[in-house]
Enzyme design. Structure first.
Site, PDB file in Angstrom:
ATOM      1  N   ASP A 153       1.647  -0.888   2.518  1.00 35.43           N
ATOM      2  CA  ASP A 153       2.733  -0.439   3.397  1.00 35.43           C
ATOM      3  C   ASP A 153       4.059  -0.365   2.659  1.00 35.43           C
ATOM      4  O   ASP A 153       4.270  -1.025   1.647  1.00 35.43           O
ATOM      5  CB  ASP A 153       2.868  -1.352   4.608  1.00 35.43           C
ATOM      6  CG  ASP A 153       3.187  -2.787   4.236  1.00 35.43           C
ATOM      7  OD1 ASP A 153       2.547  -3.316   3.303  1.00 35.43           O
ATOM      8  OD2 ASP A 153       4.079  -3.396   4.866  1.00 35.43           O
ATOM      9  N   ASP A 169       4.189  -6.233  -7.716  1.00 31.77           N
ATOM     10  CA  ASP A 169       5.084  -6.041  -6.573  1.00 31.77           C
ATOM     11  C   ASP A 169       6.486  -6.557  -6.892  1.00 31.77           C
ATOM     12  O   ASP A 169       7.195  -7.047  -6.019  1.00 31.77           O
ATOM     13  CB  ASP A 169       4.513  -6.767  -5.345  1.00 31.77           C
ATOM     14  CG  ASP A 169       5.244  -6.400  -4.060  1.00 31.77           C
ATOM     15  OD1 ASP A 169       5.938  -5.363  -4.045  1.00 31.77           O
ATOM     16  OD2 ASP A 169       5.145  -7.163  -3.078  1.00 31.77           O
ATOM     17  N   GLU A 178       2.617  -6.077   4.455  1.00 33.20           N
ATOM     18  CA  GLU A 178       3.311  -7.094   3.657  1.00 33.20           C
ATOM     19  C   GLU A 178       4.779  -7.164   4.031  1.00 33.20           C
ATOM     20  O   GLU A 178       5.384  -8.238   4.062  1.00 33.20           O
ATOM     21  CB  GLU A 178       3.155  -6.766   2.169  1.00 33.20           C
ATOM     22  CG  GLU A 178       3.684  -7.829   1.215  1.00 33.20           C
ATOM     23  CD  GLU A 178       5.133  -7.635   0.818  1.00 33.20           C
ATOM     24  OE1 GLU A 178       5.694  -8.523   0.155  1.00 33.20           O
ATOM     25  OE2 GLU A 178       5.731  -6.582   1.186  1.00 33.20           O
ATOM     26  N   GLU A 179       5.360  -6.000   4.313  1.00 35.65           N
ATOM     27  CA  GLU A 179       6.799  -5.933   4.553  1.00 35.65           C
ATOM     28  C   GLU A 179       7.227  -6.522   5.890  1.00 35.65           C
ATOM     29  O   GLU A 179       8.417  -6.710   6.132  1.00 35.65           O
ATOM     30  CB  GLU A 179       7.271  -4.473   4.462  1.00 35.65           C
ATOM     31  CG  GLU A 179       7.021  -3.803   3.118  1.00 35.65           C
ATOM     32  CD  GLU A 179       7.918  -4.324   2.007  1.00 35.65           C
ATOM     33  OE1 GLU A 179       8.680  -5.270   2.260  1.00 35.65           O
ATOM     34  OE2 GLU A 179       7.845  -3.792   0.891  1.00 35.65           O
TER      35      GLU A 179
END
Length: 482
Positions: A78, A169, A145-146
């Site tokens: 995402d 990341d 994840e965000e």
């Protein structure tokens, strides 16, 4: 012709462009997850897709590396969907409009999604390559994840045999991350009531802010549009009988809000005074943020006269008290690691509906007790005012590992390739390594990535030359990881 055609490494940028063409904001990852599964199947590789759309793909080691310990390559599917006010892209249905500007890859009017599309691109370029040496690879791609690392929390890793994890990341080349803060999302909801008020409506705007990542850039003292709006409204209410008809600001809890708008209602006779006060606030804030947020702007646009629904006096007072009293920004600096933010929180989204005022926070701390101390302050204040707080996306800190063979090998590889020392550090932003370390006993992990600037904002830009250098680093590391 593809925008990225001709960029090196070709496979990495071709795959990145394909991903950019698929809508993949947080909560909207089914299509990109399906793309990943189809990609693996097209190469004849096994892929597992779970109910949340997390994906795990495995590739055997190349000749001579078959019995080597596997390496886990990990990233998330995402992206943060932020855009300029005049951008018409619908993130739910449309891909990004990429373009090359010198050494940078950008997207027109929107975030680029280099965080973390570049991890997918690197991983899939490894999967399809036939001319590189590597141990068995286990590719782990998570969702959401965000918005709290929800995919990492839910994913089943029992099928993995590797205990060396490369988390791609991070956004600064030559920096190897070995620890990060834990965090959670807190959603504060305060019930409101309404009344009628006669007068002229006006739209008050806080805009022109830089914004940024609420973990990586929280220490830069940039203005938060939501908190700034609360401050301005409180100041105006001390001078004039203002009514608040609407208010909204911010798009993501983990992005520092760049804009906030409010619709005010004042007696017609006070219209000129309101304009003067708004101009004074503009000058005051321009002075305060002259260095950290020089383009901060307060504007007022007069509207129509009539009768409007506005918050009643009690709801307005409670709303302003909440906005003026909640903590925001850096709360504690680490006493162990110079320059590292230890504890912070960011009110990233504000919405005023018919029923309630909503404030959505991202809390972060590398000290677990202080994370919950910040939460306690939010809960105490919100409940005192008659509201409630919901908690989600609670993830642990990633603690530094003193003895890390993986870190040593990566640092040696970087030093030999580029002739300079890498920087080993912890960061305040959250990474999924903490969750994975709790699920895989004995996991040795490191986070790194190419230079990617102004992530979580429409100014995001990915360095093309840095992508190539990090690709070289990955290939050489895998060669040495036998």
């Amino acid at each position: 012709m593809r925008v990225c055609e001709g960029l090196q490494p070709q496979a990495v940028f071709r795959i990145f462009e394909e991903i950019a063409g698929i809508p993949h904001g947080s909560g909207n990852t089914k299509a990109v997850s399906d793309y990943c599964v189809a990609f693996a199947k097209g190469l004849g590789l096994p892929a597992v897709q779970d109910a949340r759309n997390n994906v795990i793909i495995k590739k055997p080691g190349t000749p001579g590396y078959e019995a080597s310990e596997p390496v886990i390559i990990q990233g998330h599917l995402d992206m943060v969907c932020e855009k300029e006010a005049d951008c018409t892209i619908d993130f739910a249905r449309e891909g990004l409009q990429l373009y090359v500007d010198g050494d940078f890859l950008k997207a027109r009017g929107t975030t680029l999604g280099g965080d973390d599309g570049i991890a997918i691109a690197y991983a899939f370029a490894l999967l399809e390559a036939e001319d590189i040496c590597h141990p068995p690879l286990e590719i782990v791609l998570t969702v959401d994840e965000e918005v709290g690392m929800l995919g990492a929390e839910a994913i089943d890793l029992s099928g993995l045999t590797g205990r060396r994890l490369l988390n791609i990341d991070s956004d600064e080349e030559g920096y190897f991350l070995t620890g990060c803060a834990g965090g959670l999302r807190a959603d504060c909801r305060l019930p409101v009531r309404w009344r009628r008020q006669e007068g002229r409506s006006c739209q008050l705007m806080v805009h022109g802010l830089l914004g940024g990542h609420s973990g990586a850039e929280i220490h830069k003292e940039r203005a938060n549009a939501v908190m700034t709006m609360g401050r301005v409204l409180k100041g105006l209410s001390e001078k004039l009988d203002i009514g608040l008809a609407a208010m909204a600001g911010g798009l993501m809890d983990n992005a520092i809000p760049r804009e906030c708008t409010a619709t005010l209602v004042v007696p017609e006779a006070d219209s000129a005074a309101l304009a003067e006060l708004a101009a004074e606030w503009n000058d005051r804030l321009r002075h305060e943020y002259g260095t950290s947020d020089p383009n901060i702007t307060i504007t007022l646009q007069p509207g129509e006269t009539g009768s409007f629904s506005v918050l009643d006096y009690g709801s307005l007072s409670k709303s302003l008290l909440l906005l003026r009293s909640v903590p925001c920004g850096v709360q504690h600096m680490s006493m162990d690691i110079p320059g590292l933010v230890e504890t912070s929180l960011n009110p990233g989204i504000m919405k005023l509906s018919d029923e309630e005022l909503q404030l959505h926070f991202a809390l972060r701390s590398s000290v677990t007790s202080r994370k919950y101390e910040m939460l306690d302050r939010l809960v105490f204040l919100t409940e005192f005012l008659g509201g409630e707080v919901a908690i989600s996306g609670n993830y642990p800190a990633w603690e530094y590992r003193a003895d890390s063979p993986l870190r040593r090998l990566m640092a040696d590889t970087y030093r030999d390739l580029f002739g300079q020392e890498p920087v080993i550090q912890a960061i305040h932003a959250g990474l999924e390594c903490g969750i994975f370390s709790g699920k895989l006993k004995g996991l040795d992990c490191i986070s790194f990535g190419p230079n990617n600037y102004d992530i979580h904002t429409p100014k995001e830009r990915l360095s093309i030359s840095s992508v190539q250098r990090v690709w070289q680093l990955i290939l050489e590391f895998l060669k040495r990881a036998k």
